[in-house]
Write an enzyme that holds these catalytic residues in place. Sequence first.
Site, short mmCIF file in Angstrom:
data_model
loop_
_atom_site.label_atom_id
_atom_site.label_comp_id
_atom_site.label_asym_id
_atom_site.label_seq_id
_atom_site.Cartn_x
_atom_site.Cartn_y
_atom_site.Cartn_z
N LYS A 388 109.41 64.32 70.70
CA LYS A 388 109.25 65.76 70.44
C LYS A 388 110.12 66.15 69.23
O LYS A 388 111.32 65.97 69.24
CB LYS A 388 109.66 66.55 71.68
CG LYS A 388 108.80 66.24 72.90
CD LYS A 388 109.22 67.06 74.11
CE LYS A 388 110.58 66.68 74.58
NZ LYS A 388 110.98 67.37 75.83
N THR A 420 112.69 79.76 73.93
CA THR A 420 112.32 78.34 74.03
C THR A 420 112.93 77.68 75.26
O THR A 420 112.83 76.47 75.41
CB THR A 420 112.83 77.60 72.78
OG1 THR A 420 114.26 77.80 72.70
CG2 THR A 420 112.17 78.14 71.51
N GLY A 422 113.35 75.94 78.52
CA GLY A 422 112.45 75.26 79.44
C GLY A 422 111.20 74.68 78.82
O GLY A 422 110.29 74.25 79.53
N THR A 423 111.13 74.65 77.50
CA THR A 423 109.89 74.13 76.89
C THR A 423 109.72 72.64 77.21
O THR A 423 108.63 72.17 77.48
CB THR A 423 109.90 74.32 75.36
OG1 THR A 423 111.14 73.85 74.86
CG2 THR A 423 109.70 75.76 74.98
N GLY A 424 110.82 71.89 77.23
CA GLY A 424 110.72 70.46 77.51
C GLY A 424 110.24 70.20 78.93
O GLY A 424 109.32 69.41 79.16
N CYS A 425 110.84 70.94 79.88
CA CYS A 425 110.41 70.79 81.29
C CYS A 425 108.94 71.11 81.41
O CYS A 425 108.17 70.40 82.05
CB CYS A 425 111.17 71.77 82.17
SG CYS A 425 112.93 71.81 81.97
#
Length: 708
Positions: A388, A420, A422-425
Amino acid sequence: MIADLSLYLVTDPALCGERGVVDTVRHAVDGGVRVVQLRDKQATDAEITAQLIELSRAIGGRSLLLVNDRLDAAIAAREAGARVDGVHLGQGDASVLRARSELGPDALIGLTANNRAHLDAALALPAGTVDYLGVGVIRPTKTKPDHPPALGVDGFRAFAAASPLPCVAIGGVGIDDTEALRDAGAAGLAVVSALCAAEDPAETAAAFVQRWRAAGVPRVLSIAGSDPSGGAGVQADLKSIAASGGYGMAVITALTAQNTQGVRAVHVPPIDFLREQLHAISDDIVIDAVKIGMLANAEVIRTVVEWLDAARPPIVVVDPVMVATSGDRLLDAEAEHALGALLARADVITPNLGELGVLVGRDIDGWDDALAAGAVLSTAIGARVLVKGGHLDGAEAPDALIGAGTTIEFTDARIETRNTHGTGCSLSSALATRLARGEAPDDAVAGSRAWLRESLREGEALMVGRGHGPINHFAGLWARGGLETRPSAEGIATDWWERISGIRSDIDGLPFIRALADGTLGREAFVFYLEQDALYLREYARVLAEASRLAPTSAEQAFWAHSAHGSIVGELELHASWLTPDAGVSAETFAAERAPATMAYLDHLRATAFTGDYAELIAAILPCFWLYDDLGRRLHAGEFGEYACDPQHPYASWLATYADPAFEQATVQAIAYVAEAAVSASPERRSRMHRAFEISAAHELAFFAAPL
Ligand SMILES: Cc1ncc(COP(=O)(O)OP(=O)(O)O)c(N)n1
Ligand SMILES: Cc1ncsc1CCOP(=O)(O)O
Ligand SMILES: [Mg+2]
């Protein structure tokens, strides 16, 4: 552990042909078979025992291994160290009661049932004796010549509806039966010839699995920490899973006290409680995919790894939560080391650049280096890596799916937002869900990214917290499902135009406009208007240039810069064509005072530019485009009398400049940029935008009123 019966291979030595049973099974398991049943009516028990031992090795725990009928052979194979998970027994075979007694409570025991009497007999047994029923035949099959009468899909549906036990469909089942049988309530498809006789059992099994997944709602388990603010952790995972078409479940590894401004405290419950949560789920629910997020320490990681080896979920996506957005390392050295065993069990991992650096043991220097590091990591762990690039600087936000010998890059313009958290989760949970729905890895990544972008765009409007707020996981669904919490761009444009209808009709009724249209406008008044317009355009150009400077995308930057250029050119044109001695205008035009209306309008624009708020500024700029374009086209179209279109009109060439198609296109684009900015703005910001727009429209009215 409840068994995943989705794709169930029953072997037949004759149909396996020269490839043999063991290789057929190996390939079929590679393709996604979840249960293997060794079935051979001719072999001796000793031969069956030997085959079970060989199959146990070939399967290596990747699938369950049962044997048809031969309970003693199963016991012997277990005693020889083979992993034999259970037996399938027919109505005339060994006693299921004995099988349960001999193999124990964790064994998987299936029973053939072809009719109501069989079902009643099975249900009359002590609870827990039988785990599932083999129900068929769906249609006549040569593989079992003495098969009972065919039930058909409808007969199967009726049987499954009456059975509290999971039912696998068997007998003449082919891949094109997948959707109908899953819809009819099948817990799985038991096939013999469709796989044993397949040219490529792995490919055929994978095709069955893809169709089976696409035909159902995936049950996706998040194993992660809790974020009470709802933006990250299991809370975000559950929203992401639901938004991506899955049924979400969550085992909590750690409790955090956090909000949009940071983490205040972390509590890790006793490890036995984590184990209890995990087994409570896998003892009762077939899990189609697991997404693993924050694992607070080495003990938690080891416990999850141990459970993965027992539960064997078909899809494992690991978001290696190791480095916070701030760059802080979240795991101690022991935990980072233990993570290796977890990654070895993943199908896809989704590290950000900081986490990728930790996993490959060096800092990542730019996107190309990230791709190289991702390839190294993918090879090392034998899994796909979704690298990412969100933490990179620049106007683009790239990602890349690396693995299985390919690198697939995805990139879009970065979405400028603070929201942004929590975008990864969220991305990894959406990915796990899409994979569990049978999407190919690259399609699943593309679909997850597109969903994440529409969620990012709508995050600010939620107005959650004063720090890095969350995304709106359901933005797209709300918009498409009629739960319109936000107007569309078209709706905003229509609404704003309607709300200045009074100003617009007042402009139409002004003596200046009427006199201009019918050609009676005096020269002095016209020159006064042109002088003020020239003074206005010179400053308006500066405001447009400021909008270009603030613009979030290169396309908008270019548009406003081009408009600023056009404004200056327009002002110079006025001088060249109109403000000349022939026109009775002295060269000291700019010595002329700015009329109060001109000054007030420009002060409004400059004050708005000073806020530095791009969206508010372009809203203030818009009326000059919109009202001139609308008025000019209506004048030119004769709405104020045909004379306004007459080439003999004293101001014909001036009127023509405001019916210019290029100006009309520029106006349409300006409206679109303002409306899009308003859609993604918070309600409070959208209100400020609209106010700036309305004030500019009022200044336009005053500007047109000034000459007469
Ligand atoms: C899952 C499953 N269902 C049914 C059968 C049929 O078993 P088989 O021994 O061939 O026939 P019965 O003796 O059960 O009538 C099976 N093998 N697997
Ligand atoms: C073992 C068994 N039990 C009922 S039908 C059958 C054989 C199914 O073979 P196929 O899947 O080739 O129709
Ligand atoms: Mg039998």
